[in-house]
Scaffold this motif. Structure first.
Motif, PDB file in Angstrom:
ATOM      1  N   ASP A 132     -59.138   9.359  25.626  1.00  0.00           N
ATOM      2  CA  ASP A 132     -58.085   9.558  24.626  1.00  0.00           C
ATOM      3  C   ASP A 132     -56.713   9.654  25.291  1.00  0.00           C
ATOM      4  OD1 ASP A 132     -59.922   9.489  22.593  1.00  0.00           O
ATOM      5  OD2 ASP A 132     -59.741  11.606  22.035  1.00  0.00           O
ATOM      6  N   LYS A 168     -60.035   7.575  19.431  1.00  0.00           N
ATOM      7  CA  LYS A 168     -60.710   8.665  18.725  1.00  0.00           C
ATOM      8  C   LYS A 168     -62.082   8.918  19.355  1.00  0.00           C
ATOM      9  CE  LYS A 168     -62.024   5.307  15.150  1.00  0.00           C
ATOM     10  NZ  LYS A 168     -62.044   5.002  13.711  1.00  0.00           N
ATOM     11  N   THR A 171     -63.427  12.820  18.884  1.00  0.00           N
ATOM     12  CA  THR A 171     -63.902  13.109  17.530  1.00  0.00           C
ATOM     13  C   THR A 171     -65.145  12.296  17.192  1.00  0.00           C
ATOM     14  OG1 THR A 171     -62.307  11.499  16.656  1.00  0.00           O
ATOM     15  CG2 THR A 171     -61.652  13.822  16.658  1.00  0.00           C
ATOM     16  N   LYS A 207     -60.490  18.863  13.682  1.00  0.00           N
ATOM     17  CA  LYS A 207     -59.316  18.582  12.853  1.00  0.00           C
ATOM     18  C   LYS A 207     -58.043  19.016  13.569  1.00  0.00           C
ATOM     19  CE  LYS A 207     -57.453  19.304   8.211  1.00  0.00           C
ATOM     20  NZ  LYS A 207     -57.675  19.961   6.886  1.00  0.00           N
ATOM     21  N   LYS A 210     -57.043  16.621  16.460  1.00  0.00           N
ATOM     22  CA  LYS A 210     -56.329  15.409  16.050  1.00  0.00           C
ATOM     23  C   LYS A 210     -54.818  15.629  16.065  1.00  0.00           C
ATOM     24  CE  LYS A 210     -59.986  13.547  13.075  1.00  0.00           C
ATOM     25  NZ  LYS A 210     -60.362  13.180  11.681  1.00  0.00           N
ATOM     26  N   GLU A 211     -54.411  16.863  15.839  1.00  0.00           N
ATOM     27  CA  GLU A 211     -52.983  17.180  15.792  1.00  0.00           C
ATOM     28  C   GLU A 211     -52.442  17.619  17.146  1.00  0.00           C
ATOM     29  OE1 GLU A 211     -52.419  20.102  12.774  1.00  0.00           O
ATOM     30  OE2 GLU A 211     -53.313  18.874  11.185  1.00  0.00           O
ATOM     31  N   LYS A 213     -54.255  17.546  20.335  1.00  0.00           N
ATOM     32  CA  LYS A 213     -54.842  16.896  21.524  1.00  0.00           C
ATOM     33  C   LYS A 213     -55.196  17.928  22.601  1.00  0.00           C
ATOM     34  CE  LYS A 213     -54.903  12.731  20.007  1.00  0.00           C
ATOM     35  NZ  LYS A 213     -54.762  13.086  18.588  1.00  0.00           N
TER      36      LYS A 213
END
Length: 225
Positions: A132, A168, A171, A207, A210-211, A213
C-alpha cells in the motif's frame, strides 16, 4: 523428456519440442537450467528450474495469451527488490518474440490450502501494508493463491498488479482472512476461536485505516489472538 509432462495437446498447440529445446538452450547460456514443467497459467507456461543452486520459477509467454503481462510483473518486482515481499527477480527478456520471466521460488503453500500461524498473519499485514505504501495494488490478493505460507510469507504473481489503481492490499487481505465467508476465514476463525467482537473491532479499524493509513491498531488486534 520434459515435453512429455506438458501433454500432447500442449505439445501440439502451445509449444513444440523443438521450441522448448531452443528455450532451454537459450536460458542455459544465461545460467538458468529448466528442469521440469510446473503448471499452465492463463498467460504463460510455468517451469521449475535452477539458478546458482537456487530453485526458480520460469514463466514463458503462451502464444495464445490474451495479454502481455510479464514485463509489467518484472518492473514491479524490481520496485519490490529489498522490501522482502516477493522473491527476487532473476531475469526477464524476450525469446523468439515471447516474453519470459525468471524469479526465485517461494517455498511454502498458498494460503488457500493451509492455516496460518499468528506470525504469518502479522507478516501478511506488514507485507500488504508495504505494498500500500509503495502504491502497488496486487489485484488478486482476495483469492488466497498468491500469498505463500512457509517459514515466512511471500506474495507472488504480480501480473495483474497496478501502480495506477488505488492500493487496497491491507483491507482486501484482512477481509479475506477474517471477515468474508470463505474456506480461509472459516479455518482461521476456528483455529483462533475468533468471536464477533473481534470481527466488529477489525471492521472498525480497517475503516479507520482507509483514512489514516496507520496499521498499529490492526497489529495490536492481531497480536491479541
Amino acid at each position: 523428456m520434459l515435453i512429455e509432462l506438458l501433454g500432447r495437446e500442449m505439445h501440439n498447440y502451445l509449444i513444440s519440442q523443438e521450441e522448448l529445446e531452443r528455450f532451454k538452450g537459450f536460458l542455459e547460456k544465461r545460467g538458468i537450467k529448466v528442469e521440469k514443467f510446473y503448471s499452465k497459467g492463463t498467460t504463460s507456461l510455468i517451469f521449475l528450474g535452477k539458478w546458482r543452486n537456487k530453485e526458480v520459477i520460469i514463466k514463458l509467454e503462451r502464444p495464445d495469451t490474451p495479454r502481455k503481462n510479464l514485463q509489467k510483473e518484472a518492473n514491479i518486482l524490481r520496485v519490490l527488490k529489498g522490501h522482502e515481499i516477493s522473491p527476487l527477480l532473476i531475469d526477464y527478456g524476450m525469446f523468439e518474440n515471447r516474453e519470459f520471466l525468471v524469479r526465485e521460488f517461494a517455498i511454502g503453500k498458498p494460503l488457500l490450502y493451509t492455516t496460518p500461524e499468528k506470525d504469518h498473519l502479522l507478516q501478511i499485514l506488514e507485507e500488504t501494508y508495504k505494498l500500500d505504501l509503495l502504491r502497488i495494488d496486487h489485484g488478486q490478493i482476495q483469492g488466497g493463491k498468491h500469498i505463500i505460507i512457509g517459514d515466512r510469507v511471500w506474495i507472488i504473481d504480480f501480473e495483474k498488479a497496478s501502480l495506477r489503481r488505488k492500493p487496497k492490499n491491507v483491507t482486501t487481505a484482512m477481509a479475506m482472512i477474517f471477515l468474508n465467508n470463505n474456506v480461509i476465514s472459516k479455518r482461521v476463525r476456528e483455529k483462533f476461536k475468533i468471536n464477533p467482537m473481534f470481527l466488529e473491532t477489525l471492521r472498525k479499524e480497517l475503516k479507520q485505516y482507509k483514512e489514516t493509513k496507520n496499521i498499529e491498531k490492526i497489529k495490536e488486534l492481531l497480536c491479541s489472538l
